[in-house]
Design a protein around this motif. Structure first.
Motif, PDB file in Angstrom:
ATOM      1  N   VAL A   1       0.829  -1.205   0.000  1.00  0.00           N
ATOM      2  CA  VAL A   1       0.000   0.000   0.000  1.00  0.00           C
ATOM      3  C   VAL A   1       0.868   1.262   0.000  1.00  0.00           C
ATOM      4  O   VAL A   1       0.586   2.223  -0.729  1.00  0.00           O
ATOM      5  CB  VAL A   1      -0.992  -0.020   1.177  1.00  0.00           C
ATOM      6  CG1 VAL A   1      -1.637   1.337   1.401  1.00  0.00           C
ATOM      7  CG2 VAL A   1      -2.059  -1.077   0.930  1.00  0.00           C
ATOM      8  N   ASP A   2       1.939   1.260   0.779  1.00  0.00           N
ATOM      9  CA  ASP A   2       2.835   2.421   0.781  1.00  0.00           C
ATOM     10  C   ASP A   2       3.433   2.661  -0.602  1.00  0.00           C
ATOM     11  O   ASP A   2       3.677   3.808  -0.984  1.00  0.00           O
ATOM     12  CB  ASP A   2       3.952   2.239   1.809  1.00  0.00           C
ATOM     13  CG  ASP A   2       3.471   2.416   3.245  1.00  0.00           C
ATOM     14  OD1 ASP A   2       2.319   2.857   3.460  1.00  0.00           O
ATOM     15  OD2 ASP A   2       4.257   2.102   4.164  1.00  0.00           O
ATOM     16  N   ALA A   3       3.641   1.604  -1.378  1.00  0.00           N
ATOM     17  CA  ALA A   3       4.241   1.728  -2.710  1.00  0.00           C
ATOM     18  C   ALA A   3       3.241   2.065  -3.810  1.00  0.00           C
ATOM     19  O   ALA A   3       3.630   2.636  -4.832  1.00  0.00           O
ATOM     20  CB  ALA A   3       4.967   0.430  -3.069  1.00  0.00           C
ATOM     21  N   THR A   4       1.966   1.733  -3.617  1.00  0.00           N
ATOM     22  CA  THR A   4       1.016   1.841  -4.727  1.00  0.00           C
ATOM     23  C   THR A   4      -0.214   2.693  -4.454  1.00  0.00           C
ATOM     24  O   THR A   4      -0.942   3.019  -5.387  1.00  0.00           O
ATOM     25  CB  THR A   4       0.513   0.442  -5.134  1.00  0.00           C
ATOM     26  OG1 THR A   4      -0.147  -0.162  -4.004  1.00  0.00           O
ATOM     27  CG2 THR A   4       1.655  -0.439  -5.606  1.00  0.00           C
ATOM     28  N   HIS A   5      -0.476   3.019  -3.209  1.00  0.00           N
ATOM     29  CA  HIS A   5      -1.713   3.723  -2.866  1.00  0.00           C
ATOM     30  C   HIS A   5      -1.428   5.124  -2.336  1.00  0.00           C
ATOM     31  O   HIS A   5      -1.898   5.506  -1.265  1.00  0.00           O
ATOM     32  CB  HIS A   5      -2.505   2.924  -1.821  1.00  0.00           C
ATOM     33  CG  HIS A   5      -3.125   1.668  -2.342  1.00  0.00           C
ATOM     34  ND1 HIS A   5      -2.390   0.634  -2.860  1.00  0.00           N
ATOM     35  CD2 HIS A   5      -4.423   1.275  -2.416  1.00  0.00           C
ATOM     36  CE1 HIS A   5      -3.202  -0.338  -3.231  1.00  0.00           C
ATOM     37  NE2 HIS A   5      -4.448   0.034  -2.966  1.00  0.00           N
TER      38      HIS A   5
ATOM     39  N   ASP B   1      -7.187   6.907   6.615  1.00  0.00           N
ATOM     40  CA  ASP B   1      -7.899   5.789   5.998  1.00  0.00           C
ATOM     41  C   ASP B   1      -7.012   4.552   5.939  1.00  0.00           C
ATOM     42  O   ASP B   1      -7.456   3.438   6.227  1.00  0.00           O
ATOM     43  CB  ASP B   1      -8.383   6.158   4.599  1.00  0.00           C
ATOM     44  CG  ASP B   1      -9.501   7.188   4.628  1.00  0.00           C
ATOM     45  OD1 ASP B   1     -10.259   7.233   5.621  1.00  0.00           O
ATOM     46  OD2 ASP B   1      -9.614   7.953   3.647  1.00  0.00           O
ATOM     47  N   ARG B   2      -5.756   4.746   5.572  1.00  0.00           N
ATOM     48  CA  ARG B   2      -4.816   3.624   5.526  1.00  0.00           C
ATOM     49  C   ARG B   2      -4.698   2.977   6.904  1.00  0.00           C
ATOM     50  O   ARG B   2      -4.758   1.752   7.030  1.00  0.00           O
ATOM     51  CB  ARG B   2      -3.441   4.097   5.044  1.00  0.00           C
ATOM     52  CG  ARG B   2      -2.439   2.951   4.894  1.00  0.00           C
ATOM     53  CD  ARG B   2      -1.017   3.418   4.827  1.00  0.00           C
ATOM     54  NE  ARG B   2      -0.706   4.129   6.054  1.00  0.00           N
ATOM     55  CZ  ARG B   2       0.065   5.211   6.118  1.00  0.00           C
ATOM     56  NH1 ARG B   2       0.602   5.724   5.046  1.00  0.00           N
ATOM     57  NH2 ARG B   2       0.298   5.810   7.272  1.00  0.00           N
TER      58      ARG B   2
ATOM     59  N   PHE C   1      -2.013  -8.454  -2.761  1.00  0.00           N
ATOM     60  CA  PHE C   1      -0.953  -7.519  -2.385  1.00  0.00           C
ATOM     61  C   PHE C   1       0.394  -8.220  -2.456  1.00  0.00           C
ATOM     62  O   PHE C   1       0.522  -9.376  -2.039  1.00  0.00           O
ATOM     63  CB  PHE C   1      -1.190  -6.964  -0.976  1.00  0.00           C
ATOM     64  CG  PHE C   1      -2.394  -6.078  -0.906  1.00  0.00           C
ATOM     65  CD1 PHE C   1      -2.308  -4.735  -1.250  1.00  0.00           C
ATOM     66  CD2 PHE C   1      -3.625  -6.586  -0.521  1.00  0.00           C
ATOM     67  CE1 PHE C   1      -3.429  -3.918  -1.212  1.00  0.00           C
ATOM     68  CE2 PHE C   1      -4.752  -5.769  -0.476  1.00  0.00           C
ATOM     69  CZ  PHE C   1      -4.647  -4.442  -0.820  1.00  0.00           C
ATOM     70  N   VAL C   2       1.381  -7.496  -2.971  1.00  0.00           N
ATOM     71  CA  VAL C   2       2.735  -8.014  -3.136  1.00  0.00           C
ATOM     72  C   VAL C   2       3.696  -7.058  -2.448  1.00  0.00           C
ATOM     73  O   VAL C   2       3.608  -5.835  -2.623  1.00  0.00           O
ATOM     74  CB  VAL C   2       3.089  -8.132  -4.638  1.00  0.00           C
ATOM     75  CG1 VAL C   2       4.538  -8.550  -4.825  1.00  0.00           C
ATOM     76  CG2 VAL C   2       2.143  -9.102  -5.335  1.00  0.00           C
ATOM     77  N   ASP C   3       4.616  -7.616  -1.663  1.00  0.00           N
ATOM     78  CA  ASP C   3       5.636  -6.809  -1.007  1.00  0.00           C
ATOM     79  C   ASP C   3       6.305  -5.905  -2.046  1.00  0.00           C
ATOM     80  O   ASP C   3       6.628  -6.347  -3.152  1.00  0.00           O
ATOM     81  CB  ASP C   3       6.671  -7.723  -0.361  1.00  0.00           C
ATOM     82  CG  ASP C   3       7.668  -6.956   0.464  1.00  0.00           C
ATOM     83  OD1 ASP C   3       8.627  -6.415  -0.125  1.00  0.00           O
ATOM     84  OD2 ASP C   3       7.490  -6.879   1.690  1.00  0.00           O
ATOM     85  N   ALA C   4       6.502  -4.648  -1.690  1.00  0.00           N
ATOM     86  CA  ALA C   4       7.038  -3.663  -2.631  1.00  0.00           C
ATOM     87  C   ALA C   4       8.378  -4.087  -3.219  1.00  0.00           C
ATOM     88  O   ALA C   4       8.670  -3.776  -4.379  1.00  0.00           O
ATOM     89  CB  ALA C   4       7.160  -2.303  -1.955  1.00  0.00           C
ATOM     90  N   THR C   5       9.179  -4.811  -2.465  1.00  0.00           N
ATOM     91  CA  THR C   5      10.487  -5.227  -2.976  1.00  0.00           C
ATOM     92  C   THR C   5      10.381  -6.311  -4.031  1.00  0.00           C
ATOM     93  O   THR C   5      11.359  -6.598  -4.723  1.00  0.00           O
ATOM     94  CB  THR C   5      11.403  -5.739  -1.833  1.00  0.00           C
ATOM     95  OG1 THR C   5      10.814  -6.913  -1.261  1.00  0.00           O
ATOM     96  CG2 THR C   5      11.599  -4.669  -0.766  1.00  0.00           C
ATOM     97  N   GLN C   6       9.200  -6.915  -4.178  1.00  0.00           N
ATOM     98  CA  GLN C   6       9.002  -8.009  -5.134  1.00  0.00           C
ATOM     99  C   GLN C   6       8.123  -7.620  -6.319  1.00  0.00           C
ATOM    100  O   GLN C   6       7.844  -8.467  -7.169  1.00  0.00           O
ATOM    101  CB  GLN C   6       8.379  -9.217  -4.413  1.00  0.00           C
ATOM    102  CG  GLN C   6       9.221  -9.739  -3.273  1.00  0.00           C
ATOM    103  CD  GLN C   6      10.589 -10.216  -3.723  1.00  0.00           C
ATOM    104  OE1 GLN C   6      10.739 -10.800  -4.794  1.00  0.00           O
ATOM    105  NE2 GLN C   6      11.601  -9.957  -2.913  1.00  0.00           N
ATOM    106  N   ARG C   7       7.698  -6.369  -6.388  1.00  0.00           N
ATOM    107  CA  ARG C   7       6.822  -5.937  -7.484  1.00  0.00           C
ATOM    108  C   ARG C   7       7.512  -6.148  -8.833  1.00  0.00           C
ATOM    109  O   ARG C   7       8.692  -5.898  -8.984  1.00  0.00           O
ATOM    110  CB  ARG C   7       6.458  -4.459  -7.333  1.00  0.00           C
ATOM    111  CG  ARG C   7       5.469  -4.243  -6.211  1.00  0.00           C
ATOM    112  CD  ARG C   7       5.012  -2.812  -6.103  1.00  0.00           C
ATOM    113  NE  ARG C   7       4.225  -2.458  -7.281  1.00  0.00           N
ATOM    114  CZ  ARG C   7       4.277  -1.273  -7.871  1.00  0.00           C
ATOM    115  NH1 ARG C   7       5.049  -0.328  -7.415  1.00  0.00           N
ATOM    116  NH2 ARG C   7       3.526  -1.030  -8.924  1.00  0.00           N
ATOM    117  N   GLY C   8       6.744  -6.636  -9.798  1.00  0.00           N
ATOM    118  CA  GLY C   8       7.263  -6.846 -11.134  1.00  0.00           C
ATOM    119  C   GLY C   8       8.018  -8.147 -11.317  1.00  0.00           C
ATOM    120  O   GLY C   8       8.554  -8.411 -12.391  1.00  0.00           O
TER     121      GLY C   8
END
Length: 153
Positions: free
Chosen positions: A26-30, A37-38, A79-86
């Motif tokens: 969420v911190d990386a994409t929202h 709200d978060r 949801f995917v950990d930000a370090t693993q996106r892509g």
């Protein structure tokens, strides 16, 4: 690089790790989400949201790096950990949800253009829109439906 594996959650003992993944994602994409709200959503993950769905966990090298929650034929969360996106984690979770749980629909925040694109590239199309999220907050949702049963790798 290790291959992504997907398994059922081990239950409530795993909720803190899933919450940490959620927060990272969420911190990386929202960035559109107000902090209050978060925080309110995060406070309800373990008590309300996780128990309401069938959870699957993606692992890399034995470590949880993402999760998906399914209810009926709907993907309620991914949801995917930000370090693993892509890196294929989200695709593996989505393929598992389609194959094992028969999901056909998902809602995505309209402001989360990367997620909307992710689902569009995997065969989902917009079939509706809501001006607010399910809790009435000012975050429009796009309602997506899988066009056809396409194999996702």
């Amino acid at each position: 690089m290790p291959e992504v594996s997907v398994r059922p959650t081990i239950g409530a003992a795993e909720y803190p790790a899933l919450t940490a993944i959620w927060r990272s994602a969420v911190d990386a994409t929202h960035d559109f989400l107000a902090e209050a709200d978060r925080d309110e959503i995060e406070a309800r993950l373990q008590s309300d949201y996780f128990p309401a769905v069938v959870l699957s966990v993606a692992e890399l090298g034995g470590r949880p790096v993402g999760f998906a929650g399914v209810l009926d034929e709907s993907l309620e969360m991914l949801f995917v950990d930000a370090t693993q996106r892509g890196g294929g984690v989200g695709t593996a979770l989505l393929a598992h949800a389609i194959r094992e749980h028969g999901i056909m629909t998902v809602d995505v925040n309209e402001q989360n253009t990367s997620a909307a694109g992710f689902y569009a590239r995997r065969g989902f199309e917009v079939v509706g829109r809501s001006a607010t999220d399910d809790a009435g907050r000012p975050y429009p949702l796009l309602h997506l439906r899988l066009r056809e049963a396409v194999p996702i790798r």
